[in-house]
Design a protein around this motif. Structure first.
Motif, mmCIF file in Angstrom:
data_model
loop_
_atom_site.group_PDB
_atom_site.id
_atom_site.type_symbol
_atom_site.label_atom_id
_atom_site.label_comp_id
_atom_site.label_asym_id
_atom_site.label_seq_id
_atom_site.Cartn_x
_atom_site.Cartn_y
_atom_site.Cartn_z
ATOM 1 N N ARG A 176 0.997 -1.270 0.157
ATOM 2 C CA ARG A 176 -0.194 0.005 -0.046
ATOM 3 C C ARG A 176 0.756 1.129 0.045
ATOM 4 N N GLY A 177 0.429 2.292 -0.787
ATOM 5 C CA GLY A 177 1.243 3.514 -0.935
ATOM 6 C C GLY A 177 2.361 3.461 -1.830
ATOM 7 N N ASP A 178 2.750 2.313 -2.367
ATOM 8 C CA ASP A 178 3.756 2.388 -3.351
ATOM 9 C C ASP A 178 3.430 2.832 -4.665
ATOM 10 N N ILE A 179 4.354 3.505 -5.391
ATOM 11 C CA ILE A 179 4.288 3.637 -6.962
ATOM 12 C C ILE A 179 5.079 2.865 -7.487
ATOM 13 N N VAL A 180 4.685 1.929 -8.124
ATOM 14 C CA VAL A 180 5.478 0.855 -9.080
ATOM 15 C C VAL A 180 5.177 0.885 -10.488
ATOM 16 N N ALA A 181 6.490 1.130 -11.170
ATOM 17 C CA ALA A 181 6.451 1.307 -12.547
ATOM 18 C C ALA A 181 6.649 -0.354 -13.253
ATOM 19 N N LEU A 182 5.838 -0.813 -14.081
ATOM 20 C CA LEU A 182 6.175 -1.943 -14.599
ATOM 21 C C LEU A 182 6.530 -1.543 -16.304
ATOM 22 N N LEU A 183 7.755 -2.009 -16.427
ATOM 23 C CA LEU A 183 8.369 -1.498 -17.719
ATOM 24 C C LEU A 183 8.801 -2.684 -18.396
ATOM 25 N N GLY A 184 8.662 -2.606 -19.708
ATOM 26 C CA GLY A 184 9.234 -3.591 -20.688
ATOM 27 C C GLY A 184 8.742 -3.314 -22.021
ATOM 28 N N LYS A 185 9.300 -3.776 -23.047
ATOM 29 C CA LYS A 185 9.208 -3.565 -24.245
ATOM 30 C C LYS A 185 7.721 -4.046 -24.889
ATOM 31 N N THR A 186 7.381 -3.309 -25.904
ATOM 32 C CA THR A 186 5.798 -3.657 -26.404
ATOM 33 C C THR A 186 5.855 -5.255 -26.820
ATOM 34 N N ARG A 215 9.455 2.007 -7.189
ATOM 35 C CA ARG A 215 10.072 0.705 -7.628
ATOM 36 C C ARG A 215 9.862 0.602 -8.924
ATOM 37 N N ILE A 216 10.763 -0.159 -9.571
ATOM 38 C CA ILE A 216 10.460 -0.523 -10.972
ATOM 39 C C ILE A 216 10.854 -2.089 -11.284
ATOM 40 N N ILE A 217 9.741 -2.464 -11.751
ATOM 41 C CA ILE A 217 9.776 -3.983 -12.247
ATOM 42 C C ILE A 217 10.090 -3.968 -13.427
ATOM 43 N N VAL A 218 10.921 -4.602 -14.136
ATOM 44 C CA VAL A 218 11.469 -4.603 -15.412
ATOM 45 C C VAL A 218 10.982 -6.047 -15.972
ATOM 46 N N LEU A 219 10.208 -6.227 -16.997
ATOM 47 C CA LEU A 219 9.937 -7.269 -17.795
ATOM 48 C C LEU A 219 10.510 -7.831 -18.900
ATOM 49 N N LEU A 269 14.100 -7.825 -13.698
ATOM 50 C CA LEU A 269 14.627 -6.849 -12.395
ATOM 51 C C LEU A 269 13.669 -6.437 -11.472
ATOM 52 N N ASP A 270 13.864 -6.188 -10.390
ATOM 53 C CA ASP A 270 12.924 -5.777 -9.381
ATOM 54 C C ASP A 270 13.484 -4.850 -8.508
ATOM 55 N N ILE A 271 13.529 -3.239 -8.635
ATOM 56 C CA ILE A 271 14.521 -2.070 -8.228
ATOM 57 C C ILE A 271 13.774 -1.263 -7.269
ATOM 58 N N ASN A 290 21.727 -0.638 -16.098
ATOM 59 C CA ASN A 290 21.123 -2.112 -15.933
ATOM 60 C C ASN A 290 19.857 -2.382 -16.440
ATOM 61 N N ILE A 291 18.908 -1.500 -16.623
ATOM 62 C CA ILE A 291 17.734 -1.756 -17.350
ATOM 63 C C ILE A 291 17.745 -1.897 -18.892
#
Ligand SMILES: Nc1ncnc2c1ncn2[C@@H]1O[C@H](COP(=O)(O)OP(=O)(O)O)[C@@H](O)[C@H]1O
Ligand SMILES: [Mg+2]
Length: 251
Positions: free
Chosen positions: A37-47, A213-217, A225-227, A244-245
């Motif tokens: 709760r309260g986190d802003i999480v970016a889910l990042l990855g290519k199309t 936080r950034i979750i890279v797919l 990655l989960d940063i 790294n990303i």
């Protein structure tokens, strides 16, 4: 998995039938994460890496083929109605109703929840003002710039009172200056109001600007990655994360 997690995925798989039948296509291949709760999480990855598919599973628009998805301890697909009002969505396209004024658009989420006119108007007014649109309440979408329309759609999401905001590349159709301003405002509003946000993006810079936080797919959707981002990171640390990303996305 933490019981207090707002959103959790446990070994989630999503298969789609291929057109013409036969084989299946695995769009999500064993994804596990949990968002507090309260986190802003970016889910990042290519199309094509499955971002929208993950998003649709959080929103309860589709269910997993295997594994478990939970939002506030509930199954968002199987218990869709129980989670109505808990999740608000901001899309890439603002999806405003062209025949409605800004204030009527901003109140739409509450209207769909069956709330009365006075409450809708007060909340819509509050959030339009908060998003810098005081004086534009009576304007129709066609009279507003792209950035202003996206402000109305953010006002609509906040006004609906949902604890969880799901955003699918909401700023990617805007010019970079406008997008940067809106990103800053969005993350401050999420923090000030104790909301949780999941933000889909294919831009490393956007993920770095927005998230806690950034979750890279990687494709098919597996977590590479989960940063966790520290507040007030120095330039060198940001550059290191960016590299790294980039290395993962280049694979
Ligand atoms: N309803 C569907 N039916 C069949 N294949 C799909 C469906 N939705 C997505 N896919 C496929 O799953 C993969 C991931 O798609 P998507 O989640 O939209 O990726 P992203 O949002 O990261 O671009 C893509 O290869 C896409 O073609
Ligand atoms: Mg997508």
């Amino acid at each position: 998995m933490s019981a207090a997690a707002e959103i959790s995925f446990d070994n989630v798989v999503k298969d789609f039938p291929r057109p013409g039948g036969g084989e299946i296509f695995r769009a999500v291949d064993g994804v596990t994460f949990s968002i507090a709760r309260g986190d802003i999480v970016a889910l990042l990855g290519k199309t094509g890496c499955g971002k929208s598919t993950l998003f649709n599973m959080i929103a309860g628009l589709t269910g997993p083929s295997a594994g478990t998805v939970r939002v506030r301890g509930r199954d968002p697909f199987g218990e869709f109605d129980a989670l109505r009002g808990e999740i608000a969505i901001v899309f890439q396209n603002d999806r405003l109703l062209p025949w409605r004024s800004a204030i009527a658009n901003a109140g739409l989420g509450l209207e769909m929840l069956g709330r009365g006119a006075a409450e809708r108007k007060a909340a819509a007014q509050f959030w339009l003002t908060r998003l810098g649109l005081a004086g534009h309440e009576a304007d129709y979408p066609h009279a507003l710039s792209g950035g202003m329309r996206q402000r109305v759609s953010m006002a609509r999401a906040f006004a609906a009172g949902a604890g969880i905001l799901l955003c699918d590349e909401p700023f990617s159709a805007l010019d970079e200056m406008t997008a940067q301003t809106l990103r800053g405002e969005f993350s401050s509003l999420v923090r000030e109001n104790g909301r949780t946000a999941v933000f889909i993006t294919h831009s490393i810079s956007e993920a770095l600007e927005l998230g806690d936080r950034i979750i890279v797919l990687r494709r098919p959707a597996r977590i590479a990655l989960d940063i966790r981002l520290e507040r007030g990171m120095d330039r060198a640390r940001r550059d290191e994360i960016r590299e790294n990303i980039q290395a993962v996305l280049a694979e």
